[in-house]
Scaffold this motif. Sequence first.
Motif, short mmCIF file in Angstrom:
data_model
loop_
_atom_site.label_atom_id
_atom_site.label_comp_id
_atom_site.label_asym_id
_atom_site.label_seq_id
_atom_site.Cartn_x
_atom_site.Cartn_y
_atom_site.Cartn_z
N UNK A 59 -2.27 -0.88 -12.95
CA UNK A 59 -2.22 -2.16 -12.27
C UNK A 59 -2.17 -1.99 -10.75
N UNK A 60 -2.02 -0.79 -10.30
CA UNK A 60 -1.94 -0.59 -8.86
C UNK A 60 -3.17 0.10 -8.29
N UNK A 91 -0.66 3.98 -11.46
CA UNK A 91 -0.79 3.26 -12.72
C UNK A 91 -1.89 2.22 -12.62
N UNK A 122 -6.35 -0.61 -8.02
CA UNK A 122 -7.22 -1.31 -7.08
C UNK A 122 -6.42 -2.13 -6.07
N UNK A 123 -5.15 -2.11 -6.22
CA UNK A 123 -4.35 -2.90 -5.29
C UNK A 123 -4.05 -2.10 -4.05
N UNK A 124 -3.71 -0.88 -4.27
CA UNK A 124 -3.33 -0.07 -3.12
C UNK A 124 -4.54 0.69 -2.62
N UNK A 168 0.14 1.44 8.42
CA UNK A 168 0.91 0.28 8.05
C UNK A 168 0.67 -0.13 6.62
N UNK A 169 -0.02 0.70 5.94
CA UNK A 169 -0.27 0.33 4.55
C UNK A 169 1.00 0.42 3.75
N UNK A 170 0.93 -0.16 2.67
CA UNK A 170 2.08 -0.21 1.78
C UNK A 170 2.56 1.18 1.43
N UNK A 171 1.63 1.99 1.08
CA UNK A 171 2.05 3.31 0.61
C UNK A 171 2.48 4.19 1.76
N UNK A 219 5.20 10.03 -1.21
CA UNK A 219 3.76 10.23 -1.21
C UNK A 219 3.26 9.96 -2.60
N UNK A 220 2.12 9.38 -2.66
CA UNK A 220 1.56 9.11 -3.98
C UNK A 220 1.00 10.42 -4.50
N UNK A 221 1.75 11.07 -5.32
CA UNK A 221 1.31 12.39 -5.78
C UNK A 221 0.45 12.27 -7.02
N UNK A 222 0.99 11.63 -8.01
CA UNK A 222 0.21 11.52 -9.25
C UNK A 222 -0.66 10.28 -9.20
#
Lengths: 193, 541
Positions: free
Chosen positions: B233-234, B231, B236-238, B245-248, B225-228
Amino acid sequence: MECVVQGIIETQHVEALEILLQGLCGVHKQSLRIHELCLKSVPNLGLVASGIRLLCDLEQPQPTWTVRHVGGPMRGAGAERISVLMRPMVESKVSKNALRLLLGYKLDHEQLRVGFAFHFRRGTQITVTVSSINKILKLHATDEAVPVTPGIQLVEVTAPASSENYAEVVASVSSFCEYIALAWQDGVMAVPQ
Amino acid sequence: MEGVVVGQDQQQQQQQQQQQAGRVMVEGLNPAVQQQLNLESVKTRAVSLFKAISRILEEFDAIARTNALPKWQDILGQFSMVNLELYNIVEDIKKVSKAFVVHPKNVNAENAAILPVMLSSKLLPEMEVEDNVKREQLLHSMQNLSVASQIEKLKVRIDMIGAACESAEKVIADTRKAYFGTRQGPTLLPTIDKAQAAKIQEQENLLRTAVNLGEGLRIPGDQRHITSGLPGHLVDVLAVADGPQSFADSSGTYLKNTPPFSSSNVNSQGALLQVSGALRAAASPSGTTSFDTTTASPLQHVNSPRSSANMMNTPSPQQQTHQQQQQQQQQQQQQQQLQQLQQRQKMMQLPQHQQQLLAQQQLRQASIPGLGQLHGQPQMQFSQPLGAQQFQGRQLASGALHHGMGQSQLNQGNQLNRHLNQFSSPMNTALFNSAQSTPTSQMISNMSAMMPSQTLLPRMQIGMSGGTRNLAAANLSDQMFNMGGNNPGMMSIQQQQQQQHGTFANMSQNTQNLQQGMMPLQNTPQQTHPSFQQQRPQGQQ
């Protein structure tokens, strides 16, 4: 295709290796900080599974993305005659939206490479990379990456090749690797320890 | 003319001698040299020689003016006399003049012009300037002192420099000795004892597998899980709001349904293909086991061939967490469907990856990383084709094992797996494993997810998996048949498949039936893993 030789070096010797490489290659090092995301294809996307790597270069002021596919090592009689690894490799620059567009792929693992690289010509274009591979403990938390092996860093000598000229590339890469090895030994010996 | 040149030389010599004689007032010629040189006599002889040469020159002038024919014989005679005289003088001077006189041996037209410059002891102007500058630097600090003290200080300096040079040379010589001495020795590098070498080797292997294969870098599903904060570069990407079905979210889906297949097992599609072929041949629906269509769907078994490898790789804690998570989600059908789909995907991903690995690794029977995580069970090679007999054996055993279904999950699953190890078909083992564990929809969904990964297996539909997707699970039907319907879900599928002569080309028909059954199977993939692992090695024997 690319020709690859991988080796390791103890972290305490990395500085000495950097100086040695600077002398051998004649160029200045380039710092490296790459966030590598390894994706694997989802089922039903094709006949065979595939994996691609998304590399984000964090060293630049604007992060630049590269997509890269690495195949299996070359095998067969030709491969047995050479002392280096040849494998198919395809690379391309992409925009940052690549991650979103790769619908058929899911994250398998990711890593952060921190180190430096030398790009120079010695018969063929050769790149020597010395980097520490860091694992990212929490998803995408690149700031909290820890080295997989703290005491050892990875040394990679790579050179792009094609099926026509791979013999020359192999020759120059292997001769350069021997050169480094000999110079390193001499350096280690000359320094009174 | 030579005589003229000789005369010039003599004059130079005389001049030098005179210069030196001029300095004699300060230095004084060595008395012995003086005596030997006999300056007076040399001087008179040189003068007479000079006169003789000038007489010859005058004669030539006269002849040239009057255009008369010269009397060659006379002239030659005079020349020879001059030559002789010169020779005598030079001989005398040579003995004593080495210290302060230089005379050219051979003078001809070429070097006549440059001789004065070369013979001059005065430096070239540039060199002289340099010399002066350096002298200035050197004596700058000592100009006020007397000459003697200046000389002493200079001597001290010279001694110090000499000492430094000597010590430097000594160090270089010692190092060189050591260098050459040890270089020829047996060990060129600093010796590393075996323990250290082993440690380094181990670390190296860790690093290599991490870089090339991603071993040790995969985050378990429950931690994905994206807790923090992301970064830069990511960011606006994620898009966090993406669907499952998303990446994360892929990891999240793993959490829910699929056992973590991170440690990809070596799974050969080829083996599975063969297995599927054999299974199909031997597939006779052993519908002895009765299972509820509402419970574990046959897909569990379907997935097992693939997932067996995967499941074996999943570490037990992951399995347990999967179990818990799956239980929580059983009540939400939609979510379950999604999860099943994701599971399947995950399963398919891993088997494919594993298959790739296998192909690359040339089907070694080496221990497969990750398999060891499961209860320390032996790791298997899944590349061996299965004979029809094995399938038949499985079918028989499946009947026997049917009783084992629904019992405690892991342990019994393991025991049953041992029995089943004779069956090399990963699909069979997977089916058995899934059957052994408490039938839950997760199992079926897992199986279905695993099955689709074997896209090469013909005529296997994954419609059973999760009931929501028609994945091309190649061996689903075959597997399910072999397992003898350990799961209720499986049983239903088998029953349905029986009508199709063992070819489950129409799995989609079953999917709807199995959907319900698959739902509850989400929690059992973990249980199947150990069994798969066990089954495989034995099966390949």
